[in-house]
Design an enzyme around this catalytic site. Sequence first.
Site, mmCIF file in Angstrom:
data_model
loop_
_atom_site.group_PDB
_atom_site.id
_atom_site.type_symbol
_atom_site.label_atom_id
_atom_site.label_comp_id
_atom_site.label_asym_id
_atom_site.label_seq_id
_atom_site.Cartn_x
_atom_site.Cartn_y
_atom_site.Cartn_z
ATOM 1 N N HIS A 217 0.850 -1.182 0.000
ATOM 2 C CA HIS A 217 0.000 0.000 0.000
ATOM 3 C C HIS A 217 0.889 1.235 0.000
ATOM 4 O O HIS A 217 1.835 1.332 0.780
ATOM 5 C CB HIS A 217 -0.891 -0.018 1.253
ATOM 6 C CG HIS A 217 -1.655 1.235 1.482
ATOM 7 N ND1 HIS A 217 -1.494 2.015 2.610
ATOM 8 C CD2 HIS A 217 -2.592 1.864 0.734
ATOM 9 C CE1 HIS A 217 -2.297 3.047 2.554
ATOM 10 N NE2 HIS A 217 -2.967 2.981 1.416
ATOM 11 N N HIS B 97 1.139 11.758 -1.698
ATOM 12 C CA HIS B 97 0.336 11.199 -0.607
ATOM 13 C C HIS B 97 -0.757 12.198 -0.240
ATOM 14 O O HIS B 97 -0.499 13.188 0.445
ATOM 15 C CB HIS B 97 1.228 10.920 0.598
ATOM 16 C CG HIS B 97 0.629 9.973 1.588
ATOM 17 N ND1 HIS B 97 -0.512 10.251 2.275
ATOM 18 C CD2 HIS B 97 1.018 8.743 1.986
ATOM 19 C CE1 HIS B 97 -0.800 9.238 3.077
ATOM 20 N NE2 HIS B 97 0.120 8.300 2.919
#
Length: 314
Positions: free
Chosen positions: A55, A99
């Site tokens: 992930h 992110h």
Amino acid sequence: MAILVTYIFIHSLLGIIDQLTRATTHLKKQPQIGCNGREEFCNRKYSNITHIATHDAPFIGVLPTENQNVDIPAQLDAGVRFLQAQTHRNAFGKLSLCHTQCVMKDAGLLTDYLKVIKEWLDKHPKEVVTILLTNGDRLHIDEFDNAFRKSGIVPYAYAARGDPNKWSLDSWPTLGQLIANHTRVIAFLDTGADQIRVPYLHNEFSYFWETPFDTLDPSFPSCKIDRPVGLEKFPDAWKRRMYIVNHFLDTKIGGVQVPDRRDAAKTNAWMGKSSIGAHAGRCAALYGRAPAAVLVDYVDKGEGFMAQDILNGF
């Protein structure tokens, strides 16, 4: 805000200490035999293999916005064959690995990330790698196509032919067929795919569904079909798709949700209340088959590759 700043400092310091403590520790390299490290996989369909998947694979380091400790070549060398990453357009208008927002974490251009994977594949001719990308800014498919083409990885890309709405688990080729045909990259985009325009960039949710993500509960209680929304009402549709178990744990400090680095070894264990085995096992019992991917943070912690072997029947 003061609490958050203090937490980030302490969290980062502990992370640095942890990194220094195990500075010479490396993931064990997977043997280069058979297909993706197993002779048995050569005759298995792609849809009948469980992958331990990273992930936020490119977000590497000790900060709260970083989900992995080891870089992409090290992940691949260890046996990771399913890489997930977030994309956004950065301040310079470039498609980057960011992110949530690029001001929080920018891990570089998507093109450069794909080049790293392509160069690794050049040296490992019996390996098939899945690339899953999120399209956080809902950018046009051409921007992704341009990044893939600039990286040189497109000649490796597999394109599923036929109507995605009629595609089934049995429609997928075996790993041996993918390797023989030199189509060793299978790429998915969560939003904005157009397989008529760009056939090799598959619409994720035509082929997969996912369990809930960003959980704060270490027992991972849910195996429900979370995305795409409403799919659980159509058994004929979800039964023909692979599924992804989101097995990464978050913690909350000062109102901000961040990856739980501290408990990663327990989260990524095979056995235990928080473990991969408990979570994936519940889902497999519920749906009658193992997941195609189990997404984890900090893949170097715990027993992810043991879990992968067991879920694949070894």
